[in-house]
Design a protein around this motif. Structure first.
Motif, PDB file in Angstrom:
ATOM      1  N   LYS A  98      -4.931   1.962   8.908  1.00 18.35           N
ATOM      2  CA  LYS A  98      -3.720   2.646   8.439  1.00 18.35           C
ATOM      3  C   LYS A  98      -3.851   4.152   8.596  1.00 18.35           C
ATOM      4  CE  LYS A  98      -2.141  -0.658   4.901  1.00 18.35           C
ATOM      5  NZ  LYS A  98      -1.848  -0.820   3.466  1.00 18.35           N
ATOM      6  N   GLN A 143       3.824   2.216   0.313  1.00 17.83           N
ATOM      7  CA  GLN A 143       2.454   2.699   0.490  1.00 17.83           C
ATOM      8  C   GLN A 143       2.064   3.723  -0.586  1.00 17.83           C
ATOM      9  OE1 GLN A 143       0.631   1.572   3.052  1.00 17.83           O
ATOM     10  NE2 GLN A 143       2.134   0.626   4.393  1.00 17.83           N
ATOM     11  N   GLU A 165       0.366   2.260  -3.620  1.00 15.84           N
ATOM     12  CA  GLU A 165      -0.856   1.478  -3.457  1.00 15.84           C
ATOM     13  C   GLU A 165      -2.014   2.134  -4.207  1.00 15.84           C
ATOM     14  OE1 GLU A 165      -2.018   0.574   0.445  1.00 15.84           O
ATOM     15  OE2 GLU A 165      -0.305  -0.729   0.888  1.00 15.84           O
ATOM     16  N   THR A 177      -4.812   6.030   1.734  1.00 17.66           N
ATOM     17  CA  THR A 177      -3.480   5.712   2.244  1.00 17.66           C
ATOM     18  C   THR A 177      -2.443   6.668   1.686  1.00 17.66           C
ATOM     19  OG1 THR A 177      -4.046   3.372   2.471  1.00 17.66           O
ATOM     20  CG2 THR A 177      -1.707   3.923   2.361  1.00 17.66           C
TER      21      THR A 177
END
Length: 957
Positions: free
Chosen positions: A103, A157, A160, A165
């Protein structure tokens, strides 16, 4: 390349997935090395490599892509089993082996694309060229269309647990906002939850909170204030909580955000009308900042940002903070006295003093002025500049607080600040003095005694120009307007002109000083028209009493003509008897300085009454052949002044046709100096009415006379360099025809075409970027030494070699150097290096240019330079070890010494290229340098100079 074919084969035939994956990965790494190290050789394969890379961006090593060997029956069985287990679909969410680093790599790749986009969008907005601007707009549109999907993807995202990330999310969004300010206007509501989560989550690291705050800061700066008003009540508590964090870096970043929030909840800039109720937020913002402002044992960065934030708070909400000011202002005064916070505090108080609410600063000003005065003698330039700006602001807005004692304290520190060593400090000092004179005349007797002498010395400096000179003019005007005792208009004129009328035999007045003093006299004369007319009459008597053999008298005439011209720009002098005759008589002087000044005077006086003087100037140009050059300079002065603004352009427009025709009649003059003046006039006139005049200029490219062609091409150079972007779309359609003269049979036309091309590349590169494919071969062709242009000239008993192609080669290499800064991405760098190598063996002037190019190339494209080291090092070595003949003149020794120094700088730049130290020619030459005494000394000296330059701190103020 066979490896690329092998890779394609592997895609189809590989049966062992693990082994295949490993081999594919190695192949991709090899491609990366090829692109980095062999960009030219690999260029034809880049599309194939790109397709391969795009395909494997979505490759999942945990999914079985190998289904070639399965027959239909096996596939049906597998599908039935899969359908039973997974309901017939494959989901990425079921794969628990996803790696966070994948990612992050994807985020970084997109951020890199955005950074490239920022370069394209940024340059596309400033040239006006249709194709490039259209391309820039298309890129912006593509990115803007992706914003909703980006935000939708990142919304999840940002919640998270993975810190990496979330940090990547904020980095991507920050870069996106930098590329497209305002891009997140419709999506702030979707991002606020993620921001709050990262700021409040107990598991968030310090770096996570810092990155989040940095993102909030950049978003606040790049969006309209009203976008955030409905979110302030949610966002502000989280930011205030971060201000009180125990880690100083979080506190520091949060104070930056708090400063920005203060600006947006009550915006003053941009004429934004809002009904947002900001009052409930003043107290929490103030209290959070005040706690950090009064703390003594905190980090320096936090102290400075707390001071800055408090300055913004008081500037913005001061009319609602009467009681708070009684506490916060004395605290700022205390920070002003502290050496480590004084500069930041000066800037904060400047902000407060400029508030539109005219706040009550009585609690600090009586004590602040002596402290500020003491800063003016500190050896810290930034502090001096900021202190002068603050004193000027206080004088303008709070003059009632100034006592005679306070003014005296300030003025005692001023004289050393007025000098040519730092014109910016001098400018701000003069601005402050002008403000003082206009508000406190009774207290300023010290100015004529101690300050005026320093100003008069500065006026004579050849460095005085621009904004510093304008500040000087306002200073003298303020003196005359306020009638100082013993310093009236006549006395000031006498003191200004003393170096001219009563010169010091040991000191020669620079030519620029005549212009500066003339401007000063004009500035104090035009305050009253009656006084200006009388002053001009006196100056005319000085011009009449000329004796060209007397240097002092010549200087007086030069000054008088310049001063009359400066006054005539502003005031109509047509009523002054014999003015025209006296000026024209000065054209007969035996002194070139007097004739040049007369030319300037005639043009400037014409500006004051164009209807009377312009026809006279045009008539004189037509009928006075011997004075044409000087009279054309007068016309140039008229055009330059009249094209300055729309009002003066309107006055000139009725005369455009007659001026244009006259100039074209003289564009074939055999004297190059005259043609250049004509070209400059044509170029500036074209800017006044480009729609009609640019095509007319373009028609002359087909003239049979090479002199006419060279004149109109030079005119284009002046049209380009004068910068107005409104005509860029017209230039875009015509510049190709002008640059076709690079193929002209006449060498002089080609030379001026290169000069015009260089001007375009420097000032407006977007005009020529799309033409480079056809222009570069012609440019490179002019870098070659042509034997047919080299001739021998007999000078008495000696023969001297003359290279008639040198000037055009220099022009070509100068263009190449300019293209490195403006159009590097459109150049085949290896072809470019071929001609740089040739230049390293050329004439002294060409060598010096190519050495500069090598230094730039070593930074801009090191991989290409690395591949060509052999061809670059040899000529550098030859220059460094070359010996001058023993019977050579001093000038030859000096030129050779400068060549060696420049060649050694270029060698050092090559040595800094990664992996250059592995090249055997580089290492051999370096060893030879260190073993040769004079080369070793030169090497060490240049290396030391480079280190000092790189390590020197930059004063951003």
């Amino acid at each position: 390349m066979p490896l690329i074919t092998r890779f394609a084969y592997l895609e189809v035939k590989d049966k062992k997935q693990e082994e295949g994956d490993e081999l594919k990965e190695v192949c991709l790494q090899a491609f990366e090395s090829f692109v980095r190290r062999c960009p030219k050789e690999i260029s034809s394969h880049v599309p194939t490599i790109t397709n391969v890379c795009l395909k494997y961006l979505s490759y999942d090593p945990n999914y079985n892509y190998d289904s070639d060997g399965m027959d239909d029956e096996d596939m049906e069985m597998d599908n039935e089993e899969e359908e039973a287990d997974t309901d017939g679909s494959y989901s990425d969410d079921d794969d628990m082996k996803r790696e966070e680093n994948v990612k992050v790599d994807i985020f970084n790749a997109y951020i890199a694309l955005l950074k490239q986009t920022r370069t394209v969008v940024g340059s596309g907005g400033t040239g006006g060229c249709d194709n490039s601007l259209e391309y820039s707009n298309n890129i912006s549109t593509i990115v803007r269309e992706q914003v909703p999907s980006i935000v939708k993807s990142l919304h999840k995202q940002l919640r998270e647990k993975s810190i990496k990330t979330r940090q990547s999310c904020f980095s991507l969004l920050s870069e996106l906002v930098s590329v497209l300010p305002g891009a997140l206007t419709e999506h702030i509501s979707n991002l606020i939850p993620g921001v709050l989560y990262s700021l409040s989550d107990k598991n968030s690291s310090s770096n996570m909170k810092i990155d989040t705050l940095a993102f909030v800061n950049i978003v606040l700066k790049n969006h309209s204030p009203d976008v955030f008003h409905k979110h302030i009540h949610i966002l502000l508590p989280a930011v205030i909580n971060a201000v009180s964090d125990s880690f100083y870096k979080i506190t520091s970043e949060a104070l930056l955000v708090l400063t920005q929030i203060t600006k947006i909840i009550r915006p003053f800039e941009g004429n934004i009308n809002t009904n947002f109720n900001f009052v409930p937020f003043i107290k929490p913002i103030y209290e959070a900042t005040f706690v950090k402002l009064k703390a003594a044992d905190i980090d320096q960065e936090v102290k400075e940002r707390a001071i800055t934030c408090m300055g913004q708070i008081v500037y913005t909400f001061g009319d609602h903070m009467q009681s708070e000011l009684q506490v916060s202002l004395p605290l700022l005064l205390d920070r002003l006295r502290n050496e480590i916070t004084r500069l930041t505090c000066v800037k904060a108080i400047t902000k407060i003093a400029s508030s539109q609410f005219k706040l009550n600063l009585n609690p600090i000003l009586p004590e602040a002025f002596p402290v500020l005065a003491s800063f003016l003698r500190k050896n810290q330039r930034a502090l001096k500049l900021s202190s002068l700006l603050l004193i000027d602001t206080l004088v303008k807005n709070y003059s009632e607080y100034l006592s005679p004692e306070t003014i005296g304290i300030i003025l005692n520190e001023v004289p050393p600040l007025i000098n040519e060593s730092d014109l910016h400090i001098s400018q701000l000092t003069l601005n402050m003095l002008t403000s003082l004179i206009r508000s406190h005349l009774a207290f300023l007797a010290i100015i004529p005694q101690t300050i005026l002498p320093e100003a008069l010395v500065l006026v004579r400096s050849p460095l005085l120009q621009g904004s510093a000179l304008n500040a000087m003019l306002e200073f003298f005007q303020a003196i005359v307007q306020n009638s100082f005792p013993g310093l009236d208009y006549e006395e000031l004129v006498a003191r200004l002109t003393q170096p001219i009328t009563q010169p010091n035999r040991n000191q020669t007045l620079h030519k620029q000083a005549f212009h500066s003093i003339a401007k000063c006299m004009s500035a104090i004369s035009i305050i009253e028209e009656r006084r200006a007319i009388a002053g001009v009459q006196q100056l005319l008597s000085d011009i009449r009493a000329r004796r060209d053999s007397d240097t002092i008298q010549v200087n007086i005439q030069v000054f008088a003509l310049l001063a009359v011209g400066e006054i005539g720009k502003t005031i109509d002098l047509s009523s002054v008897k014999d003015l025209k005759d006296v000026i024209m008589e000065s054209f007969n002087s035996t002194s070139e300085e007097v004739k040049s000044s007369a030319s300037f005077c005639l043009g400037s006086v014409s500006v004051g009454n164009l209807e009377q003087y312009l026809p006279f100037v045009l008539s004189e140009i037509q009928n006075r052949q011997k004075r044409q050059y000087l009279l054309l300079h007068s016309l140039k002065e008229i055009i330059s002044c009249q094209s300055a603004n729309p009002q003066t352009i309107q006055v000139l427009e009725p005369h455009l046709d007659s001026v244009w025709k006259l100039l074209l009649n003289h564009c074939e003059c055999p004297e190059e100096g005259t043609r250049n003046v004509v070209a400059e006039c044509l170029g500036k006139l074209t800017l006044i009415d480009p729609t009609n005049l640019l095509p007319r200029l373009q028609q002359y490219l087909r003239s049979e006379s090479p002199l006419a062609r060279s004149t109109v091409v030079t005119a284009m150079k002046f049209t380009i360099s004068d910068q107005p972007q409104k005509i860029d779309s017209l230039l875009r359609t015509s510049i190709g025809d002008f640059l076709k003269t690079l193929q002209d049979p006449d060498i002089n036309v080609r030379r001026v075409a290169l000069v015009a091309f260089n001007s375009a590349a420097h000032n407006k590169p977007l005009l020529i970027r799309d033409l480079l494919d056809s222009i570069l071969p012609q440019l490179y062709n002019e870098t070659k030494v042509r034997k047919e242009l080299i001739r021998e000239v007999e000078m008495g008993p000696f023969k001297h070699t003359v290279d008639d192609g040198l000037d055009i080669r220099k022009a070509a290499f100068e263009c190449m150097y300019t293209l490195l800064d403006s159009c590097l991405d459109r150049i085949d760098i290896f072809e470019f290096l071929n001609h740089v190598e040739d230049g390293l063996r050329d004439h002294y002037d060409i060598k010096m240019l190519t050495y500069l190019m090598l230094v730039r190339l070593s930074t801009l494209c090191p991989s290409a330079v690395l591949q060509r080291l052999e061809g670059l090092v040899e000529p550098l070595k030859s220059t460094c070890i070359a010996k001058v003949k023993a019977n050579a003149v001093k000038q030859e020794f000096e030129k050779q010494d400068e060549l060696k120094r420049s060649a050694m700088r270029a060698f050092l730049a090559l040595l800094a290229v990664p992996d250059a130290d592995k090249n055997i020619l580089m290492t051999d030459f370096l060893a030879q340098i260190k073993s040769t005494q004079d080369l070793s000394v030169l090497y060490d000296t240049i290396q030391k100079d480079s280190t000092v330059t790189n390590d020197m701190p930059m004063d951003c103020n």
